[in-house]
Design an enzyme around this catalytic site. Structure first.
Site, PDB file in Angstrom:
ATOM      1  CD1 TRP A  39      -3.178   1.078   0.616  1.00 34.60           C
ATOM      2  CD2 TRP A  39      -1.748   2.469   1.642  1.00 34.60           C
ATOM      3  NE1 TRP A  39      -3.789   2.323   0.713  1.00 34.60           N
ATOM      4  CE2 TRP A  39      -2.935   3.188   1.341  1.00 34.60           C
ATOM      5  CE3 TRP A  39      -0.708   3.137   2.285  1.00 34.60           C
ATOM      6  CZ2 TRP A  39      -3.104   4.531   1.676  1.00 34.60           C
ATOM      7  CZ3 TRP A  39      -0.870   4.481   2.616  1.00 34.60           C
ATOM      8  CH2 TRP A  39      -2.061   5.158   2.312  1.00 34.60           C
ATOM      9  CG  ASP A  56     -40.944   5.836  23.308  1.00 37.30           C
ATOM     10  OD1 ASP A  56     -40.294   6.707  22.709  1.00 37.30           O
ATOM     11  OD2 ASP A  56     -42.191   5.848  23.404  1.00 37.30           O
ATOM     12  CE1 TYR A 115      -8.502  -0.853   3.105  1.00 37.18           C
ATOM     13  CE2 TYR A 115      -9.506  -1.982   4.961  1.00 37.18           C
ATOM     14  CZ  TYR A 115      -8.388  -1.692   4.198  1.00 37.18           C
ATOM     15  OH  TYR A 115      -7.172  -2.226   4.531  1.00 37.18           O
TER      16      TYR A 115
END
Length: 782
Positions: free
Chosen positions: A139, A516, A249
């Protein structure tokens, strides 16, 4: 696409370059990086951003070593640590940004330019060139470092000598010849990173082959997938094959795609494929449900939850900025829809905090959206949302958001990295629940450094001691994980069968969310027996965690049946209710079953390095937590639990609800878990077995399913709405649903539903073959 940037952000092409698409794209990208000239650098909020850019550049410039023997900065070891090598290029880019930013005290400074060019020469000679050796973390070499180089070259606008530009481009080409179209990096955000690198390299080199390739190869990223990495039509984003990553990502994917679409807007490489509509739609289906008051929910952030420098608020801000940028290259109708979504998100968010981390371009864009009086903010996201592609569930009202994180034979439990990121996320997808209130800092700050990772809310766990990375990337053999939203979307049902890694523990876990209240049921909790001592120093046993909530204020108190909890472990036999209250908000807890409860107030200390060995700090962090949990013993057999969460309820309201609840548990067994909301006349049921099972209401049969399914019904005086889903995503043929009511007509129906009988009982055949967990609906008239 039409060019629809804010007028002041229109590219300022140099004279004679109007017909040169590369020159136009270059200027467009410079404006994106620097904000161009469309802001007053002395006015808020721009002045703060300019000061931030200038200050960072000044600090990095002052610390830079002019006669380096090992590195440009004393705190980096870029010769041996690739992340540090990347960081050196980030710092040089930061100096280039100050040089190119209007209003910066360093703008156009010739001595700064000289320092930048010298640093680039040193880095080119010593850190990134055609003879550099990739250490395995691709990378950085193919994507991270090239992105910083490309931005720096374009911001300096012709001031980097051509020989240096050519050398860097040659190095980039060695590590990334073209867009990834095969292999592990060929999908999702990884492919988008490569497309951005190739797109900007093409612009720098005036290479239309590269720009055309980048434009062409982003299209597959935007097409819907049905398995593996990418965007899913009904909502969801997967990366690394089996991991929900909308908030990790997925943010990178929408950022990168928006950038490439913007770069090529109305150029010869304009991306006009219809798949861009999928990306725009994903804002509604995939991103917006997980952004709560500007915060990105941690249930879809993967291993990024362990990154101290990337909080949920920063992830949410990045997503909002990406959506605003996506609008800049959209056609008028989707552009307006996208900007309306941004306006809603900004209205709900901590705007000063958002602005404090935004680029000048993002500030100009979002300030324009906020100032547009003709643009109405999108409606808030409310109701239940099920994400069958990711084993995730979200229910939202105006006051709170509730999420469930599960796993199955399709979705792995958690991801770590070889560098030690997220190394103790053992139970984060074992039914962990997240409750977001108006206090948006619950999971920010140092939650993941200090939380007891053995007691995550919503989970059923044994207390065996875990080591780093234990059980990671676990795909269970159990496909049962899924749910549905009711036909109107106002309430929902979700269930999972737990098959715990490294354990014999199993359990059926279900959640029923209404306006609720949230009802949580557990059944079939089994473990054949545990020996030895657990993490808490006691004999190993099984627990279900109702709550483990971080409190920031000294006035936060927890009471159980009126008694304050002040010690670390108190046992209550058959309690009725508990209440957490104080300046940070209120939550009520009601216990309709007969299980004993344990409660505690603890002070917990940890460090980020405990969860992230790569870059977590060693600084001790301390927080206070209130905990509630059920102890199922050392060898539970068909144990169960039940509890109700009441977000926002006062102590008095919680006590009153316990005495007269709006919901009733109809069943909680190994066959079926079911709840009725009395105010809605609605029933939700999770059928656990592959054989016929019936739910009774008021002592009489009401709802029967022939097999594993999740079903909801909502009844009025004139109609009955039914929703059905296959939570296993593996069944074929029909599921038969029988309801002990008589109807007169079919008002509407999904194609997969066949009404075979209306009277004296309603009989439905629901063909779930290939539906991948989709919700099928039918509405019948009385």
């Amino acid at each position: 696409m039409a060019a629809v940037l804010i007028a002041l952000l229109a590219p300022m092409a140099p004279a004679g370059a109007a017909d040169d698409p590369f020159a136009v794209a270059s200027q467009r990208w410079r404006d994106y990086l620097t904000g161009g000239t469309a802001f007053d650098p002395a006015a808020a909020p721009y002045a703060e951003a300019v000061a931030r850019i200038t200050s960072a550049a000044q600090a990095d410039r002052a610390a830079m070593i002019r006669t380096p023997t090992t590195d440009l900065w004393p705190d980096l070891t870029s010769a041996t640590v690739t992340a540090d090598r990347h960081e050196t290029f980030i710092r040089v880019k930061g100096m280039a940004l100050a040089y190119a930013t209007r209003g910066s005290a360093l703008a156009g400074d010739p001595s700064l330019l000289s320092d930048i060019l010298w640093a680039l020469d040193w880095l080119g000679a010593n850190r990134y060139n055609t003879t550099s050796v990739n250490d395995g973390n691709n990378w950085y070499w193919a994507l991270g470092i090239p992105m910083e180089i490309n931005d720096t070259i374009l911001m300096l606008n012709g001031r980097v000598p051509q020989a240096r530009v050519d050398a860097f481009m040659a190095a980039e080409r060695r590590f990334l010849p073209g867009v990834y179209t095969t292999g592990a990096y060929s999908t999702g955000a990884n492919r988008a990173w490569s497309a951005k690198v190739i797109a900007l390299r093409g612009v720098i080199q005036s290479n239309s082959t590269l720009t055309a390739q980048a434009a062409r190869e982003i299209v597959p990223i935007m097409r819907y997938v049905t398995t593996g990495d990418g965007y899913y039509e009904r909502g969801g984003f997967i990366q690394h094959s089996t991991l929900p990553y909308v908030g990790g990502y997925g943010i990178s994917a929408i950022e990168l795609l928006a950038q490439v679409l913007y770069l090529f807007d109305e150029s010869p490489w304009d991306v006009t494929d219809s798949s861009t509509g999928n990306l725009q739609k994903s804002v509604e289906t995939t991103y917006a449900p997980f952004i709560w008051r500007g915060v990105m929910m941690d249930s879809v952030r993967g291993r990024e939850i362990s990154r101290e420098y990337r909080t949920d608020i920063e992830a949410g801000s990045a997503t909002i900025r990406a959506i605003a940028h996506l609008a800049d290259s959209a056609e008028p109708t989707p552009r307006r829809s996208l900007r309306a979504a941004v306006k809603r998100m900004l209205a709900d968010a901590d705007l000063p905090r958002f602005q404090s981390t935004s680029s000048l371009y993002a500030l100009v864009s979002t300030q324009g959206i906020l100032a547009d009086t003709s643009l109405a903010a999108a409606q808030p996201v409310v109701g239940a949302r099920t994400f069958a592609s990711m084993d995730r569930y979200v229910h939202r009202t105006s006051e709170y958001a509730f999420g469930v994180s599960s796993s199955s034979s399709r979705i792995t439990n958690f991801e770590t990295a070889t560098n030690g990121e997220n190394q103790k996320a053992w139970y984060t997808a074992d039914g962990m629940t997240y409750l977001y209130t108006r206090d948006t800092k619950q999971y920010s700050s140092h939650f993941w450094a200090t939380v007891n990772r053995y007691r995550l809310p919503g989970t059923t766990v044994d207390t065996r001691v875990k080591g780093v990375n234990d059980g990671r990337n676990y795909l269970t053999k159990q496909p049962f994980s899924g749910g549905l939203a009711s036909a109107a979307g106002s309430y929902g049902v979700y269930g999972m069968i737990l098959d715990a890694p490294q354990s014999y523990l199993g359990a059926n876990k279900a959640w029923f969310t209404f306006d609720d209240e949230i009802v949580a049921l557990g059944s079939g909790i089994n473990d054949p027996g545990l020996t030895g001592t657990g993490w808490d120093g006691r004999p190993k046993h099984v627990e279900t965690i109702v709550e483990d909530r971080r409190v920031e204020a000294a006035d936060q108190t927890l009471v159980v049946d009126g008694a304050a909890v002040t010690s670390s472990a108190v046992t209550y036999s058959n309690p009725a209710w508990a209440s957490l209250s104080g300046s940070k908000g209120r939550i009520g807890y009601v216990f309709p079953g007969s299980e004993s409860l344990r409660a505690g107030r603890t002070t917990q200390t940890g460090a980020w390095v405990d969860v992230n060995a790569k870059n977590g700090s060693t600084t001790p962090r301390t927080d206070t937590y209130f905990s509630l949990w059920f102890d199922h013993g050392t060898a539970p057999v068909d144990a169960k639990y039940s509890y109700v969460l009441l977000p926002g309820a006062t102590t008095a309201e919680t006590k009153a609800y316990a005495a007269s609840p709006d919901t009733v548990v109809l069943a909680n067994s190994t066959a079926v878990s079911a709840v009725k909301d009395l105010t809605k006349n609605a029933v939700g049921a999770v059928f656990w077995r592959a054989s016929p099972t019936t739910v009774n209401v008021g002592g009489a049969a009401f709802l029967t399913s022939s097999g594993r399914s999740v079903v909801s019904t909502a009844e009025t005086g004139v109609s009955l709405s039914v929703s059905i889903a296959d939570p296993t995503q593996a069944q074929t043929g029909p599921i038969t649903i029988t309801i002990d009511r008589a109807a007169k007509r079919v008002m509407s129906s999904s194609a997969a539903v066949t009404v075979t009988q209306l009277s004296p009982k309603i009989v439905l055949q629901v063909n779930v073959t290939g539906t991948r967990g989709a919700v099928e609906t039918v509405k019948l008239g009385y």
